[in-house]
Design a protein around this motif. Structure first.
Motif, PDB file in Angstrom:
ATOM      1  N   PHE A  27     -30.029   7.120 -19.606  1.00  0.00           N
ATOM      2  CA  PHE A  27     -29.700   6.965 -18.195  1.00  0.00           C
ATOM      3  C   PHE A  27     -28.210   7.170 -17.936  1.00  0.00           C
ATOM      4  CE2 PHE A  27     -33.555   4.025 -17.481  1.00  0.00           C
ATOM      5  CZ  PHE A  27     -34.354   5.128 -17.272  1.00  0.00           C
ATOM      6  N   ASP A  28     -27.376   6.872 -18.930  1.00  0.00           N
ATOM      7  CA  ASP A  28     -25.924   7.034 -18.770  1.00  0.00           C
ATOM      8  C   ASP A  28     -25.579   8.441 -18.291  1.00  0.00           C
ATOM      9  OD1 ASP A  28     -25.834   4.504 -19.717  1.00  0.00           O
ATOM     10  OD2 ASP A  28     -24.315   4.893 -21.251  1.00  0.00           O
ATOM     11  N   ASP A  29     -26.373   9.433 -18.736  1.00  0.00           N
ATOM     12  CA  ASP A  29     -26.086  10.826 -18.401  1.00  0.00           C
ATOM     13  C   ASP A  29     -26.085  11.066 -16.893  1.00  0.00           C
ATOM     14  OD1 ASP A  29     -25.991  11.144 -21.059  1.00  0.00           O
ATOM     15  OD2 ASP A  29     -27.880  12.264 -21.250  1.00  0.00           O
ATOM     16  N   LEU A  30     -26.852  10.247 -16.156  1.00  0.00           N
ATOM     17  CA  LEU A  30     -26.916  10.424 -14.707  1.00  0.00           C
ATOM     18  C   LEU A  30     -25.622   9.997 -14.030  1.00  0.00           C
ATOM     19  CD1 LEU A  30     -30.464   9.126 -13.732  1.00  0.00           C
ATOM     20  CD2 LEU A  30     -29.584  11.406 -13.355  1.00  0.00           C
ATOM     21  N   PHE A  31     -24.818   9.232 -14.750  1.00  0.00           N
ATOM     22  CA  PHE A  31     -23.634   8.670 -14.117  1.00  0.00           C
ATOM     23  C   PHE A  31     -22.344   9.243 -14.723  1.00  0.00           C
ATOM     24  CE2 PHE A  31     -27.119   5.625 -13.842  1.00  0.00           C
ATOM     25  CZ  PHE A  31     -27.210   5.499 -12.474  1.00  0.00           C
ATOM     26  N   GLY A  32     -22.401  10.537 -15.003  1.00  0.00           N
ATOM     27  CA  GLY A  32     -21.243  11.178 -15.621  1.00  0.00           C
ATOM     28  C   GLY A  32     -20.285  11.780 -14.614  1.00  0.00           C
ATOM     29  N   GLY A  33     -20.765  12.075 -13.405  1.00  0.00           N
ATOM     30  CA  GLY A  33     -19.915  12.750 -12.434  1.00  0.00           C
ATOM     31  C   GLY A  33     -19.489  11.839 -11.300  1.00  0.00           C
ATOM     32  N   LEU A  92     -19.637   9.707  -8.054  1.00  0.00           N
ATOM     33  CA  LEU A  92     -20.699   8.871  -7.488  1.00  0.00           C
ATOM     34  C   LEU A  92     -20.872   9.153  -6.005  1.00  0.00           C
ATOM     35  CD1 LEU A  92     -22.644   6.602  -8.186  1.00  0.00           C
ATOM     36  CD2 LEU A  92     -20.828   4.973  -7.735  1.00  0.00           C
ATOM     37  N   ILE A 151     -20.298  -0.821 -19.369  1.00  0.00           N
ATOM     38  CA  ILE A 151     -20.004   0.544 -18.921  1.00  0.00           C
ATOM     39  C   ILE A 151     -21.327   1.267 -18.757  1.00  0.00           C
ATOM     40  CG2 ILE A 151     -18.990   2.762 -19.602  1.00  0.00           C
ATOM     41  CD1 ILE A 151     -16.844   1.182 -21.107  1.00  0.00           C
ATOM     42  N   LEU A 152     -21.467   1.973 -17.632  1.00  0.00           N
ATOM     43  CA  LEU A 152     -22.642   2.818 -17.427  1.00  0.00           C
ATOM     44  C   LEU A 152     -22.134   4.207 -17.072  1.00  0.00           C
ATOM     45  CD1 LEU A 152     -25.741   3.060 -17.266  1.00  0.00           C
ATOM     46  CD2 LEU A 152     -25.585   2.384 -14.869  1.00  0.00           C
ATOM     47  N   GLY A 153     -22.374   5.162 -17.951  1.00  0.00           N
ATOM     48  CA  GLY A 153     -21.827   6.495 -17.739  1.00  0.00           C
ATOM     49  C   GLY A 153     -20.313   6.429 -17.695  1.00  0.00           C
ATOM     50  N   ASN A 154     -19.746   6.891 -16.577  1.00  0.00           N
ATOM     51  CA  ASN A 154     -18.285   6.891 -16.424  1.00  0.00           C
ATOM     52  C   ASN A 154     -17.766   5.638 -15.735  1.00  0.00           C
ATOM     53  OD1 ASN A 154     -18.123   9.371 -17.564  1.00  0.00           O
ATOM     54  ND2 ASN A 154     -17.751  10.496 -15.668  1.00  0.00           N
ATOM     55  N   PHE A 155     -18.624   4.684 -15.489  1.00  0.00           N
ATOM     56  CA  PHE A 155     -18.229   3.596 -14.599  1.00  0.00           C
ATOM     57  C   PHE A 155     -18.198   2.238 -15.303  1.00  0.00           C
ATOM     58  CE2 PHE A 155     -20.281   6.945 -12.181  1.00  0.00           C
ATOM     59  CZ  PHE A 155     -19.305   7.228 -11.233  1.00  0.00           C
ATOM     60  N   THR A 189     -20.832  -1.193  -9.801  1.00  0.00           N
ATOM     61  CA  THR A 189     -19.487  -0.686 -10.129  1.00  0.00           C
ATOM     62  C   THR A 189     -18.449  -1.738  -9.757  1.00  0.00           C
ATOM     63  OG1 THR A 189     -19.375   0.384  -7.968  1.00  0.00           O
ATOM     64  CG2 THR A 189     -20.073   1.741  -9.821  1.00  0.00           C
ATOM     65  N   LEU A 214     -25.651   0.884  -9.321  1.00  0.00           N
ATOM     66  CA  LEU A 214     -26.001   2.138 -10.006  1.00  0.00           C
ATOM     67  C   LEU A 214     -27.409   2.073 -10.588  1.00  0.00           C
ATOM     68  CD1 LEU A 214     -22.762   3.013 -12.016  1.00  0.00           C
ATOM     69  CD2 LEU A 214     -23.385   3.635  -9.687  1.00  0.00           C
TER      70      LEU A 214
END
Lengths: 430, 253
Positions: free
Chosen positions: A25-31, A33, B147-151, B175, B182
């Motif tokens: 799921f982390d991949d969805l939050f790479g860019g 928001l 941390i989740l993804g970039n956040f 966040t 998220l």
């Protein structure tokens, strides 16, 4: 252009997430928001656009079914039956402007067993919608109406022509020719129906006002029906929920009845009119339960109905039924009034219930069982169906129906029968 | 060796105490829940959009639903009208405060239904279409940082305080900087994971910040999920008569 690009990005993300579901799921939050989507201000407001849609729309429903059954009756040889039925609906919805609309719907049936006149068509609805300043809304013409809140029985539905079929309670019912006035105010709704069916004199026009109001999580309605030379009626309904259980109830009081009633007269009976207050009350509930494994998805509905027009003593109506079935003379002193007797709905207390098991053990099979019982004479019927997995638009099912009750009772008059059936239905809307 | 063990034990104890102290300080988390609710609300303005739902069911296949939504948070109202597929076209949901009605155009019947029910056999609940109520419907049981993804996020564990929400327990990933949810995991009374929800894209509409892409995953049926995207967003004023039973009857066939 920017909006198009952003929507494209959104769609790409959706497609991508759909094709690689097992991802982290982390991949969805790479860019980023937050994205920019400018509010769209169209020439025609969406609520207005919905009222005109495509200006003219034609649609309908198609249904073809095959049913093979074998009936085993007490004291008779088993009999086989096969029926094919073909039918559907066609409608035309014309919306020249947001404040006017005309709608017509025709039901078509083709009876393959009737060689002389196989095709029948009936007008189901034909009405026009208009309004006064978007405050008072009118519907004029033949229209489907729903007054009651009951599922299998709805005595409060005092203005419809068609009655609920407990075996198919969600089916369309024939409505009246009426002018409906609807004034919504907040969560309250005020209605006045002016009814014209069978009216040949202006004095015979019937009136049916109704008000709906909400208190907490409960909706109440109060209504009435008045027509010169007919029995006035008042009704009340309530629908609510308690936790996950939905409840509903109806009560109707009528001054007088259209029915004739059996009154003992010596060794026989006399069919007489009765005056006074007739009360009908019904109450029921609905519940759906799913286990956490998804193996048991159950839904149930149970409803009780008190019919104030029913007989406390069932012996008279049983004797009349038996005589009519055996083509004998009913034990009544005025047989010319036999038509006014209600051979169905003669009980005081009724119970109906249905239990459905959807997606049995997570499969594509579903099962349901329906029970309807006249508690006054101890008769009833049970209908169970197993729906097999559909293939495209083809829905197969098999089932068993049976009845119980002593001779002369409402559901047991014809004796004990067991019917097994297999059916295939092909149908869709367009 | 003994000293090393003592040191490790002391560090673990300090860490556990720090966690405990941190876990008890919920006022900051409660303030975050209030901010989440506040920025999901359209105060003083109406909102409408088109929701496109892709329902994937390993048994039933893929189905597309298109729904027009009208929403007015003053008075807790919304109207959902199904536009596609054609077999369900005209079905509608009208919310007025605590009451939700479902309209079936074939029987022309309004029936009371519940916010907790699933929407059209998708993985979305009727409650998901309105404003969020984390602050009023849940109490904080604990939280962690992660941390989740970039956040950088707070992972807040919640317990329902009333029966208005579909699930009694939830865990949300929020966040730290913008207080946007998220991810949410929702649990049954037995703390079994029932549904996961992901909100990877948001947009600002007036003072509100709303998710424009959502994914709801049924955790009981492998492969079952519903993806929701928003388009045709508008904040133009919606006439009062739209939020009435009369309007649903007028737009229907």
């Amino acid at each position: 252009m920017r909006r198009t690009i952003l929507l494209g990005v959104l769609l790409a993300v959706l497609v991508w997430s759909g094709t690689s579901w097992a991802m982290d799921f982390d991949d969805l939050f790479g860019g980023d928001l937050l994205i920019e989507l400018d509010p769209e201000e169209t020439v025609v407001a969406p609520e207005e656009a919905l009222l005109v849609q495509d200006r003219v729309e034609v649609g309908g429903r198609y249904n073809f079914s095959l049913n093979a059954s074998r009936t085993i009756a007490e004291g008779a040889d088993p009999s086989n039956d096969f029926r094919a039925s073909l039918g559907g609906q066609l409608y035309l919805d014309a919306r020249p402007d947001p404040n006017f609309r005309a709608f017509g719907k025709v039901g078509i049936n083709y009876n393959v067993n009737n060689k002389e006149k196989p095709l029948t068509a009936e007008l189901q609805e034909l009405f026009a919608d208009f309004n006064y300043g978007n405050k008072v809304f009118f519907r004029a013409g033949k229209q489907n109406v729903k007054w009651g809140v009951g599922y299998f029985f709805s005595p409060a539905d005092i203005i419809n022509i068609g009655r609920i079929d407990p075996l198919n309670p969600e089916a369309e019912r024939e409505g009246p020719v009426a002018l409906k006035m609807h004034y919504p105010r907040g969560t309250n709704n005020f209605y006045l129906y002016t009814l014209f069916d069978g009216v040949t004199d202006v004095q015979q026009i019937a009136f049916a006002p109704k008000v709906e109001f909400v208190a907490g999580k409960t909706e109440y309605s109060l209504g009435g029906f008045y027509q010169k030379d007919d029995h006035p009626r008042v009704m009340a309904t309530v629908s609510s929920s308690f936790g996950d259980i939905g409840f509903f109830g109806e009560a109707v009081a009528a001054w007088g009845s259209d029915r004739g009633f059996l009154e003992p007269k010596g060794p026989a009976y006399e069919i007489a009119e009765k005056k006074g207050l007739f009360l009908q009350v019904t109450a029921g509930g609905m519940y759906r339960w799913k286990d956490s494994e998804g193996l048991l998805d159950l839904s149930g509905t149970l409803q009780y109905y008190f019919n104030g027009e029913g007989y406390k003593d069932q012996e008279g109506i049983k004797a009349v039924r038996l005589a009519l079935l055996n083509q004998g003379f009913p034990p009544v002193v005025n047989p010319l009034k036999l038509d006014s007797l209600a051979l169905l709905g003669s009980g005081r207390h009724y119970l109906a219930g249905a239990l459905s098991w959807n997606k049995m053990f997570g499969s594509k099979f579903s099962a349901s069982v329906f029970l309807q019982a006249n508690l006054s004479d101890g008769s009833g019927m049970i209908h169970s169906t197993l729906r097999l997995p559909s293939v495209s638009k083809i829905s197969p099912s098999i089932g068993v129906s049976t009845n119980f009750g002593s001779p002369g009772t409402e559901f047991g008059a014809l004796g004990r029968t067991v019917m097994v059936f297999a059916a295939i239905t092909i149908g869709d809307s367009f | 060796m003994n000293k090393k063990m003592q040191l490790i034990a002391a560090v673990l104890l300090i860490f556990a105490l720090a966690q405990a102290v941190q876990a008890q300080d919920f006022s900051h988390m409660e303030a975050i829940l209030e901010r989440i609710d506040a920025q999901s609300r359209f105060d003083g303005m109406d909102f409408s959009c088109v929701l496109t739902m892709i329902v994937e069911d390993p048994e039933e296949g893929i189905e597309k639903l298109v729904v027009r939504q009208f929403r007015r948070d003053d008075g807790e109202r919304y109207l959902l009208l199904i536009q596609e597929p054609v077999t369900q076209r005209g079905q509608g949901y009208l919310l007025e405060g605590d009451n939700l009605w479902f309209y079936d155009p074939s029987s022309r019947q309004f029936a009371h239904t519940s916010l907790k029910e699933t929407f059209q056999d998708s993985d979305v609940r009727n409650a998901d279409f309105g404003q969020s109520s984390y602050a009023s419907s849940y109490e904080v049981e604990g939280y962690l940082e992660g941390i989740l993804g970039n956040f950088d996020v707070y992972i807040i564990e919640l317990k329902a305080v009333d029966d208005t929400v579909p699930f009694p327990y939830a865990k949300i990933w929020v966040t730290k900087d913008s207080n946007l949810v998220l991810k949410a995991e929702e649990y049954s009374l037995t703390r079994r994971l029932m549904r996961s929800a992901l909100f990877p894209k948001y947009t600002k509409v007036g003072e509100a910040v709303i998710p424009v892409q959502m994914v709801f995953v049924d955790e009981l049926v492998e492969g079952k999920k519903t993806q929701v995207s928003l388009s045709e967003i508008s904040v133009s004023q919606i006439p009062d008569h739209v939020f009435t039973k009369a309007y649903i009857e007028r737009v229907n066939r």
